[in-house]
Design a protein around this motif. Structure first.
Motif, PDB file in Angstrom:
ATOM      1  N   VAL A   8      -4.425   3.541 -22.230  1.00 57.09           N
ATOM      2  CA  VAL A   8      -3.647   2.708 -21.339  1.00 57.09           C
ATOM      3  C   VAL A   8      -4.321   1.488 -20.658  1.00 57.09           C
ATOM      4  O   VAL A   8      -3.749   0.839 -19.955  1.00 57.09           O
ATOM      5  CB  VAL A   8      -3.064   3.751 -20.463  1.00 57.09           C
ATOM      6  N   ARG A   9      -5.621   1.381 -20.934  1.00 62.84           N
ATOM      7  CA  ARG A   9      -6.252   0.238 -20.392  1.00 62.84           C
ATOM      8  C   ARG A   9      -5.725  -1.087 -20.743  1.00 62.84           C
ATOM      9  O   ARG A   9      -5.511  -1.118 -21.931  1.00 62.84           O
ATOM     10  CB  ARG A   9      -7.843   0.221 -20.637  1.00 62.84           C
ATOM     11  N   GLY A  10      -5.572  -1.785 -19.687  1.00 57.99           N
ATOM     12  CA  GLY A  10      -5.131  -3.175 -20.223  1.00 57.99           C
ATOM     13  C   GLY A  10      -3.484  -3.065 -19.916  1.00 57.99           C
ATOM     14  O   GLY A  10      -2.677  -4.231 -19.682  1.00 57.99           O
ATOM     15  N   ARG A  11      -2.568  -1.923 -20.081  1.00 55.44           N
ATOM     16  CA  ARG A  11      -1.301  -1.768 -19.803  1.00 55.44           C
ATOM     17  C   ARG A  11      -0.912  -1.229 -18.298  1.00 55.44           C
ATOM     18  O   ARG A  11      -0.030  -1.419 -17.787  1.00 55.44           O
ATOM     19  CB  ARG A  11      -0.834  -0.924 -21.001  1.00 55.44           C
ATOM     20  N   PHE A  12      -1.848  -0.252 -17.907  1.00 55.01           N
ATOM     21  CA  PHE A  12      -1.535   0.485 -16.585  1.00 55.01           C
ATOM     22  C   PHE A  12      -2.499   0.005 -15.778  1.00 55.01           C
ATOM     23  O   PHE A  12      -3.538  -0.365 -15.981  1.00 55.01           O
ATOM     24  CB  PHE A  12      -1.744   1.913 -16.699  1.00 55.01           C
ATOM     25  N   THR A  13      -2.063  -0.007 -14.518  1.00 48.89           N
ATOM     26  CA  THR A  13      -2.870  -0.524 -13.323  1.00 48.89           C
ATOM     27  C   THR A  13      -2.697   0.620 -12.214  1.00 48.89           C
ATOM     28  O   THR A  13      -1.515   0.922 -11.787  1.00 48.89           O
ATOM     29  CB  THR A  13      -2.366  -1.849 -12.748  1.00 48.89           C
ATOM     30  N   GLN A  35       1.488   1.468 -11.943  1.00 50.60           N
ATOM     31  CA  GLN A  35       2.089   0.358 -12.629  1.00 50.60           C
ATOM     32  C   GLN A  35       1.834   0.529 -13.974  1.00 50.60           C
ATOM     33  O   GLN A  35       0.634   0.506 -14.835  1.00 50.60           O
ATOM     34  CB  GLN A  35       1.965  -1.004 -12.134  1.00 50.60           C
ATOM     35  N   MET A  36       3.024   0.833 -14.837  1.00 46.84           N
ATOM     36  CA  MET A  36       2.895   1.106 -16.353  1.00 46.84           C
ATOM     37  C   MET A  36       3.945   0.055 -17.068  1.00 46.84           C
ATOM     38  O   MET A  36       4.991   0.126 -16.778  1.00 46.84           O
ATOM     39  CB  MET A  36       3.387   2.392 -16.587  1.00 46.84           C
ATOM     40  N   ASP A  41     -10.638   3.826 -13.125  1.00 44.57           N
ATOM     41  CA  ASP A  41     -11.001   4.425 -14.365  1.00 44.57           C
ATOM     42  C   ASP A  41      -9.838   4.538 -15.236  1.00 44.57           C
ATOM     43  O   ASP A  41      -8.645   4.850 -14.630  1.00 44.57           O
ATOM     44  CB  ASP A  41     -11.824   5.406 -14.250  1.00 44.57           C
ATOM     45  N   TYR A  42      -9.772   4.191 -16.621  1.00 40.77           N
ATOM     46  CA  TYR A  42      -8.707   4.502 -17.456  1.00 40.77           C
ATOM     47  C   TYR A  42      -8.926   4.941 -18.762  1.00 40.77           C
ATOM     48  O   TYR A  42      -9.799   4.553 -19.242  1.00 40.77           O
ATOM     49  CB  TYR A  42      -7.947   3.019 -17.522  1.00 40.77           C
TER      50      TYR A  42
END
Length: 124
Positions: A64-69, A82-83, A59-60
């Motif tokens: 940050v969705r699409g940039r952080f994992t 991972q940012m 969940d994000y």
């Protein structure tokens, strides 16, 4: 008791990347669902990303969705954030958190265990 230790913070230019790691030790069987939060001075701590015990659900927050994992390794008892494509507004102290339940939430009060925090600074 569970001890959480974050690492990987630092200074990066906008558009760059950083990887944060949180390692759990102690009674790790109590550290199931995990999450990352961040906080800037004068503001409340905000949810960034969360992951369930198995790693099958993440969940994000929209920003940050699409940039952080967020991922986890249950053998090493670590979670990794991972940012990528970092922005100046991502500057904050980042905290990892864990709770006994296998499913996470977005609420600070639902997490029992916290790390000491690691500073992330993104320059423009």
């Amino acid at each position: 008791q569970v001890r959480l230790v974050e690492s990987g913070g630092g200074l990066v230019q906008a558009g760059g990347s950083l990887q944060l790691t949180c390692e759990a030790s102690g009674r790790v069987s109590d550290a199931n669902a995990a999450a990352w939060f961040r906080q800037v001075p004068g503001k409340s701590r905000e949810f960034v990303a969360g992951i369930n015990w198995s790693g099958s659900m993440t969940d994000y927050v929209d920003s940050v969705r699409g940039r952080f994992t967020l991922s986890r390794d249950n053998v090493k008892h670590t979670t990794t954030l991972q940012m990528n494509l970092l922005k100046p507004q991502d500057t904050a102290v980042y905290y990892c958190a864990a709770r006994r339940e296998v499913v996470g939430t977005r609420h600070v009060s639902d997490y029992t265990y916290w790390g000491q925090g690691t500073q992330v600074t993104v320059s423009s």
